[in-house]
Enzyme design. Structure first.
Site, short mmCIF file in Angstrom:
data_model
loop_
_atom_site.label_atom_id
_atom_site.label_comp_id
_atom_site.label_asym_id
_atom_site.label_seq_id
_atom_site.Cartn_x
_atom_site.Cartn_y
_atom_site.Cartn_z
N HIS A 124 1.76 -2.11 4.98
CA HIS A 124 0.88 -1.16 4.29
C HIS A 124 1.31 0.28 4.54
O HIS A 124 1.20 1.13 3.66
CB HIS A 124 -0.56 -1.37 4.77
CG HIS A 124 -1.59 -0.72 3.93
ND1 HIS A 124 -1.97 -1.22 2.71
CD2 HIS A 124 -2.30 0.43 4.11
CE1 HIS A 124 -2.89 -0.42 2.18
NE2 HIS A 124 -3.11 0.58 3.01
N HIS A 177 -7.51 -1.44 -2.43
CA HIS A 177 -8.37 -1.81 -1.30
C HIS A 177 -8.75 -3.28 -1.50
O HIS A 177 -9.92 -3.64 -1.50
CB HIS A 177 -9.59 -0.89 -1.21
CG HIS A 177 -9.79 -0.36 0.18
ND1 HIS A 177 -11.00 -0.30 0.81
CD2 HIS A 177 -8.88 0.10 1.10
CE1 HIS A 177 -10.84 0.20 2.03
NE2 HIS A 177 -9.57 0.44 2.23
N HIS A 202 -7.78 -6.41 0.16
CA HIS A 202 -8.21 -7.31 1.24
C HIS A 202 -9.62 -6.99 1.73
O HIS A 202 -10.46 -7.89 1.84
CB HIS A 202 -7.20 -7.26 2.40
CG HIS A 202 -5.90 -7.95 2.11
ND1 HIS A 202 -5.06 -7.54 1.10
CD2 HIS A 202 -5.28 -9.00 2.70
CE1 HIS A 202 -3.98 -8.31 1.09
NE2 HIS A 202 -4.09 -9.22 2.05
N SER A 214 -12.43 4.58 10.87
CA SER A 214 -13.71 5.17 10.47
C SER A 214 -13.43 6.16 9.35
O SER A 214 -12.42 6.87 9.35
CB SER A 214 -14.35 5.91 11.65
OG SER A 214 -14.74 4.98 12.63
#
Length: 730
Positions: free
Chosen positions: A44, A90, A92, A308
């Site tokens: 990724h 996005h 997965h 986060s």
């Protein structure tokens, strides 16, 4: 914990990659260092299987200010205005937790855009689900749509266009691709390259928690039966905080305080700090004890890997700390000086006054593995020979209704009704057309954008399929009167370690490159998503193209709805009647083999230029490109949108009406011409040597063709508009 080969493998690294890390470091990494390598060397973040092929893409053009390699691409649209845009996956996270997966996908792509100094002005999405009959499809669709709407609507950015498809290959792995466009003054663009020594490194935004740890690694792995255990790796979004972060960043960007800025996306603090240092050829020292945390006793390992949301990393001019802090305090966001730039060319981490990690930056960036994976070419399938008897039992009107209610053709209003598409007050073409259009605030200019993919064509023959999606994007922009400028791509594929999957990727990229070069439609940004696979079953290759174009005068924008009775309807471009891989062949003949339609790039460019010429001279009043479902499907949508009927001519020399009306030949448009403009239109078509058919005349409130079709528009609308709503309600 002692770092062993087994621990490295648990972190998603290969055995030989762990050996290489030990060799490069000349020692065994500690756990925090291993975590940093695992984040930066996964697929990724490192593009280790794709980088070799992505380098071949066509990325330059007269209007390109910034191509691939930054947070997003940038194009010049004149008057010192620039558009910043990108699409990202996005996938997965959205399969594991659809609401938060989709919401944080939208939040992440918006940060990529505003981190460059641009105010987001439009969102788009391309979402792909399993078969409608699959037990998970309904809930996944509902969750994803709520997540996209929940984030975009709250932050106040319009969702102007999108694409939704269904296919059984997504049963175990849905796709959620989010795209954002932002507007910026071309002299006020911000980049992520760190510069200068001993400059303060600032953390801003939300506090760091334990959500999203290993998110990037999870996005670089296939799924198995233990998928539910991966829920903690899905990030949790807060659009209200993101809105505050957007405003605070743009306020700070108004002066000369920022040297470099990067959002904390995949791999969080790790990737943002390493990328900034790598681009600036510098070192970076971070004191992790200064990172604002929302959970107790977070370790350096957790702080560096947390994903986060709503966080940024900034390299600031020295002496500007107090000024910047006041801005972030005003917006009620965390602000902390957590480090400085150095000349060490290393990332050095301090925690509780101890050095807990030290890695040369080039080992994480330049020395990341690059694989030249073996791949298999896909042969062009043999063209099918349809038996004339196959058509005898069919009725044209029944075929049309069935195609209009097909899950991939039917109206997606149920979805886009949940998105705010008019917030900000500049949307001038909403979802449901060929492309979404937003006016550049306070000017006559408008920006058009669309998203397209074609997994069936790419699965049948990746090289042709890759070309076709670029052309489809090109046509969608031209259909609203926009000059196509550039594209972003999201390349969704299965496991690259399998030769067939890798071959699909290589050939799709080749097709995209060939088409974008010929059409002068460069790739300025993008994303690769591999390992979209569950229990060894991968998705069909699904490269998604996001196209952006400019309308110099928004009053010249075209729409697809028929306007006036008595106007003439023409098909522009030649129809040979290509049924292989068409919706018609699949739905009515149950035939799934054969090649995709041929792509002729000369015709695409020539016919596109012709349509734009007609549009700018105000000679046509509506336009729609012919794609899935062929001519009759395109015309029906124009009738439904305009609530007007059409009387189709008895077309001369028609050997097979099904091939003509439902064939999916490329490089074609339907246009509506006022009778007074006909002479000039024909002159221009002949000047460009463009083939055209006189299809019919706008008349009444039915579609009529000989004795074959006499269908009221209401009946067609019923077939087209309500499949999805009925499906979701059932």
């Amino acid at each position: 914990m002692e770092v062993t080969e087994a621990v490295a493998i648990d972190h998603g690294l290969k055995k030989e990659e762990f050996s290489k890390i030990c060799e490069l470091l000349k020692r065994t990494p500690n756990l925090t260092e291993l975590a940093i390598f695992s984040a930066m060397w996964n697929e990724h973040c490192s593009y280790k299987s794709s980088r070799k092929h992505l380098k071949k893409m066509h990325t330059k053009g007269k209007q390109v200010i910034q191509g691939p390699g930054e947070n997003a691409g940038v194009i010049d649209i004149g008057d010192d205005d620039a558009i910043v845009f990108k699409i990202e996956s996005h996938n997965h996270p959205s399969f594991i937790e659809p609401y938060q997966g989709a919401a944080t996908g939208v939040g992440g792509i918006m940060r990529d855009v505003f981190t460059m100094g641009a105010r987001p002005i439009a969102n788009l999405n391309s979402i792909h689900f399993g078969s409608p009959q699959h037990k998970k499809t309904r809930n996944l669709l509902r969750g994803v749509v709520k997540g996209i709407g929940g984030y975009g609507n709250c932050i106040g950015v319009p969702t102007i266009a999108g694409q939704t498809t269904f296919d059984e290959s997504y049963n175990g792995n849905i796709l959620v691709n989010a795209m954002t466009l932002g507007l910026v003054n071309k002299n006020k663009i911000f980049y992520s390259k760190a510069a200068g020594l001993d400059k303060p490194v600032i953390y801003v935004g939300s506090k760091t928690g334990r959500d999203g740890i290993h998110g990037a690694s999870m996005a670089s792995a296939t799924f198995d039966d233990k998928i539910e255990e991966k829920k903690p790796t899905v990030q949790v979004g807060d659009p209200f905080t993101e809105k505050l972060l957007l405003e605070a960043c743009l306020e700070l960007m108004a002066d000369n305080s920022i040297i470099a800025i990067q959002d904390m996306g995949a791999a969080g603090l790790t990737s943002s700090s390493v990328e900034m240092a790598s681009k600036g050829n510098l070192g970076i020292e971070l004191n992790l004890s200064e990172v604002p945390c929302r959970e107790e006793k977070m370790t350096p390992y957790e702080i560096m890997l947390s994903e986060s949301q709503e966080r940024m990393l900034i390299v600031l001019e020295k002496g500007k700390e107090e000024h910047a802090k006041k801005i972030f305090d005003k917006w009620n966001l965390d602000f902390a000086v957590i480090g400085k730039t150095t000349n060490s060319k290393k990332i050095e981490l301090i925690f509780d006054n101890k050095k807990v990690a030290e890695i040369p930056i080039d080992l994480l960036a330049e020395n990341a593995p690059i694989y030249d994976r073996p791949w298999k070419k896909t042969k062009l399938p043999q063209k099918l020979k349809f038996d004339k008897d196959e058509f005898k039992s069919l009725k044209l009107s029944d075929c049309l209704k069935k195609i209009l209610s097909n899950s991939n053709i039917s109206d997606k209003k149920w979805i886009w009704d949940q998105y705010d598409h008019t917030v900000m007050g500049d949307t001038i073409q909403k979802p449901g057309g060929d492309a979404g259009v937003v006016r550049v605030h306070g000017t006559d200019k408008a920006v058009a954008a669309s998203v397209d993919s074609s997994a069936l064509y790419c699965f049948s023959h990746p090289l042709t399929g890759g070309k076709q999606i670029v052309c489809e994007s090109y046509r969608n922009l031209i259909s609203v009167g926009a000059k196509p400028i550039a594209i972003t791509n999201c390349l969704n594929f299965g496991n690259p370690e399998k030769e067939k999957n890798m071959g699909e990727f290589v050939e799709c990229v080749e097709g995209i490159t060939e088409a974008s070069k010929y059409l002068d439609f460069p790739v300025v940004s993008g994303n690769v998503s591999f390992y979209n696979e569950t229990k060894d079953k991968g998705i069909k290759p699904t490269p998604t193209i996001g196209g952006v174009g400019l309308i110099s005068d928004y009053q010249q924008m075209l729409t697809m709805d028929f306007k006036t009775e008595g106007n003439l309807v023409y098909v522009i471009g030649k129809t040979d009647g290509h049924l292989d891989q068409s919706i018609f062949a699949r739905e009515l003949l149950n035939e799934k083999k054969g090649p995709p339609p041929t792509v002729n790039l000369f015709n695409e460019k020539n016919i596109g230029a012709t349509i734009l010429d007609l549009s700018r001279k105000n000679l046509i009043v509506s336009c729609h490109d012919v794609s899935l479902g062929g001519i009759l499907t395109a015309v029906s949508k124009m009738c439904i949108k305009g609530k007007k009927g059409i009387k189709i001519n008895s077309l001369k020399g028609l050997t097979n009406k099904y091939e003509y009306f439902f064939g999916e030949d490329q490089a074609r448009y339907i246009i509506e011409i006022p009778k007074a403009s006909l002479k000039k239109v024909k002159e221009i078509l002949n000047k460009y040597s463009v083939h055209f058919d006189e299809l019919g005349i706008i008349d009444g409130n039915s579609i009529k063709y000989n004795a074959d079709i006499n269908l009221p528009i209401e009946e067609l609308a019923d077939a087209h508009k309500y499949w999805l709503k009925k499906y979701m309600d059932s």
